[in-house]
Design an enzyme around this catalytic site. Structure first.
Site, PDB file in Angstrom:
ATOM      1  N   GLU A  78       0.797  -1.225   0.000  1.00  9.78           N
ATOM      2  CA  GLU A  78       0.000   0.000   0.000  1.00  9.78           C
ATOM      3  C   GLU A  78       0.834   1.281   0.000  1.00  9.78           C
ATOM      4  OE1 GLU A  78      -2.858  -0.109   3.181  1.00  9.78           O
ATOM      5  OE2 GLU A  78      -3.886  -1.863   2.362  1.00  9.78           O
ATOM      6  N   GLU A  82      -5.089  -8.789   1.158  1.00  8.57           N
ATOM      7  CA  GLU A  82      -5.747  -8.466   2.437  1.00  8.57           C
ATOM      8  C   GLU A  82      -7.220  -8.198   2.188  1.00  8.57           C
ATOM      9  OE1 GLU A  82      -4.069  -5.168   4.668  1.00  8.57           O
ATOM     10  OE2 GLU A  82      -2.032  -5.868   4.269  1.00  8.57           O
TER      11      GLU A  82
HETATM   12  C1  FCB Z   1      -4.282  -2.110   5.717  1.00  8.79           C
HETATM   13  C2  FCB Z   1      -2.883  -2.444   6.190  1.00  8.79           C
HETATM   14  C3  FCB Z   1      -2.835  -3.498   7.251  1.00  8.79           C
HETATM   15  C4  FCB Z   1      -3.965  -3.379   8.245  1.00  8.79           C
HETATM   16  C5  FCB Z   1      -5.290  -3.220   7.541  1.00  8.79           C
HETATM   17  C6  FCB Z   1      -6.477  -3.127   8.465  1.00  8.79           C
HETATM   18  O1  FCB Z   1      -4.315  -0.845   5.176  1.00  8.79           O
HETATM   19  O2  FCB Z   1      -2.119  -2.875   5.106  1.00  8.79           O
HETATM   20  O3  FCB Z   1      -1.572  -3.437   7.852  1.00  8.79           O
HETATM   21  O4  FCB Z   1      -3.724  -2.386   9.142  1.00  8.79           O
HETATM   22  O5  FCB Z   1      -5.260  -2.102   6.718  1.00  8.79           O
END
Ligand code: FCB
Length: 452
Positions: A169, A353
């Site tokens: 990110e 994620e």
């Molecule tokens: C993302 C991050 C991760 C975590 C989630 C909830 O942006 O990559 O580390 O904090 O959010």
């Protein structure tokens, strides 16, 4: 809740869970680890809720073997973790710290011994503080140091780690770390935000070349946070606001990686001279990758600001939200995947994620019931399945997160895990969603075995 039929997923689909070093490891000053920007930020009063820090976190550094055992019980194919840069280069430069490399060596071997594939992220936000003191991501030298770090790590682990993610990110690092100051290092400057974004991307491109040299058989990619952005109305002003935010958050990263150019409309809004691009940089950033990692949590609905300022994110009071107050909108994940496929056609996609925080509690019988999280996972996996059916080459899915952990500026107040962590004792308690995910994965395997 019964697991859903999982015919929608290919036979070799990778079922995973994700974490990041600073959020779980603890052992912040052991075995020669240096200070990171998150150590400094968390120690600064007022920056992190309740003054929480990652000093102990989940103590994964010492308890990783127990956690890999739980992964095995869950039936995971893969575990995504990140490497702590200041464990390897405590001051950002100089000789690599062997004790730091040894830890990841042990972790990788433990995973492989349990048939869990390691997916390693090189940078999940913990820049060595010494590099930040020398300018951080606003200067090109940090990108150069990052490549040395990528080289040292891949020289040690490249024979066993088959999937590498350069950055996690970069948009969040640039915007929250250097723009709004909500994250470390806490700077608040648009010029710094733009410079940081460029140097993060540049270092990605350089690192791809290094990883290819040190781990020729490995798959290499980058993880972007991509969200669907909808205009609050049909009005031209709101439509423009949505396009502007999509430009800054999504296209600013996708376009250089897949097309070797920054989006013209965003460059124009920043000012042509504001991006510190040198000859050849865009070609470097556009180095072919083997997969795109997609992190997705919510969608944004935006309106034009009344005063002609930038896009304004609005909240729908009727929307269901998580404990982060993020809207639960699985269709957004489907839309993001279709859009990425249509506009950028990545060779392969991993959802690196996806998950949700809820106010989980451990009840008197010791269990943790989290029906909302099961629902969240089920509906989002359904969205992924539909995207696959519609032609998007999604090859894996990683729940965020394996463990409850240090949620950045929110400290330990937000629980994202499918495993509950009792912070005073560091005991791990699988939540109901852990067993749900275990059964979901097992059902998929049974369907695949039955079909073959
Ligand atoms: C993302 C991050 C991760 C975590 C989630 C909830 O942006 O990559 O580390 O904090 O959010």
């Amino acid at each position: 809740m019964n697991p859903q039929p999982t015919r929608a997923f290919p036979a070799d689909f990778v079922w995973g869970a994700a974490t990041a070093a600073y959020q779980i490891e603890g052992a912040a000053f052991e075995d020669g680890r240096g200070e990171s920007v998150w150590d400094r930020f968390a120690a600064t009063p007022g920056k992190v809720r309740s003054g929480d820090t990652g000093a102990v976190a989940c103590d994964f550094y010492h308890r990783y073997a127990e956690d890999v055992g739980l992964m095995r019980e869950l039936g995971l194919d893969a575990f995504r973790f990140s490497i702590s840069w200041p464990r390897i280069f405590p001051t950002g430069a100089g000789p690599a710290n062997q004790a730091g490399l040894d830890f990841y060596d042990r972790l990788v071997d433990e995973l492989l011994a349990h048939d869990v594939q390691p997916f390693a992220t090189l940078f999940h936000w913990d820049t060595p503080q010494a590099l930040e003191d020398a300018g951080g991501w606003t200067v090109r030298a940090t990108a150069e140091r990052f490549v040395e770090y990528a080289a040292a790590v891949s020289a040690r682990l490249g024979d066993r780690v088959g999937h590498w993610i350069t950055h996690n990110e970069p948009e969040v690092v640039a915007s929250l770390g250097y723009g709004s100051g909500i994250h470390a290092p806490g700077r608040t400057s648009e010029a710094d935000t733009i410079a940081a974004s460029h140097h993060l991307l540049l270092s990605h491109g350089w690192a791809v070349a290094v990883l290819r040299a040190n781990a020729p058989a490995a798959q290499v990619g980058i993880t972007l946070n991509l969200s669907q952005i909808d205009a609050a109305s049909e009005s031209p002003a709101d439509q423009t606001a949505a396009r502007d935010l999509d430009g800054r958050n999504n296209r600013w990263y996708l376009d250089p990686i897949f097309r070797g150019e920054y989006p013209e409309d965003v460059v124009a809004s920043y000012g042509a001279d504001s991006v510190p691009v040198l000859d050849g940089d865009l070609q470097t950033i556009a180095a072919p990758i083997d997969f795109l990692g997609v992190n997705n949590y919510f969608r944004h609905v935006v309106r034009a600001s009344a005063n002609g300022g930038g896009p304004r994110i609005v909240r729908n009071p009727d929307a269901e939200v998580t404990d982060m107050r993020w809207e639960i909108y699985p269709q957004g994940l489907y839309e993001v995947l279709l859009r990425v496929e249509r506009d950028y056609a990545p060779v392969s996609v991993y959802i690196t994620e996806n998950g949700a925080a809820f106010g989980d509690v451990r009840i008197h019988d010791g269990s943790v019931h989290d029906p909302e999280r099961q629902d969240f996972l089920r509906t989002h996996l359904d969205a992924v399945g539909r995207a696959i059916a519609d032609g998007v080459p999604v090859n894996g899915y990683f729940v965020w997160s394996f463990l409850d952990n240090f949620e950045w500026a929110e400290g330990y107040s937000k629980r994202f895990g499918i495993v509950y962590v009792d912070y005073p004792t560091l005991e791990r308690i699988p939540k109901d969603s852990f067993y749900w995910y275990r059964d979901f994965i097992a059902t998929h395997r049974a369907v695949v075995a039955g079909a073959s």
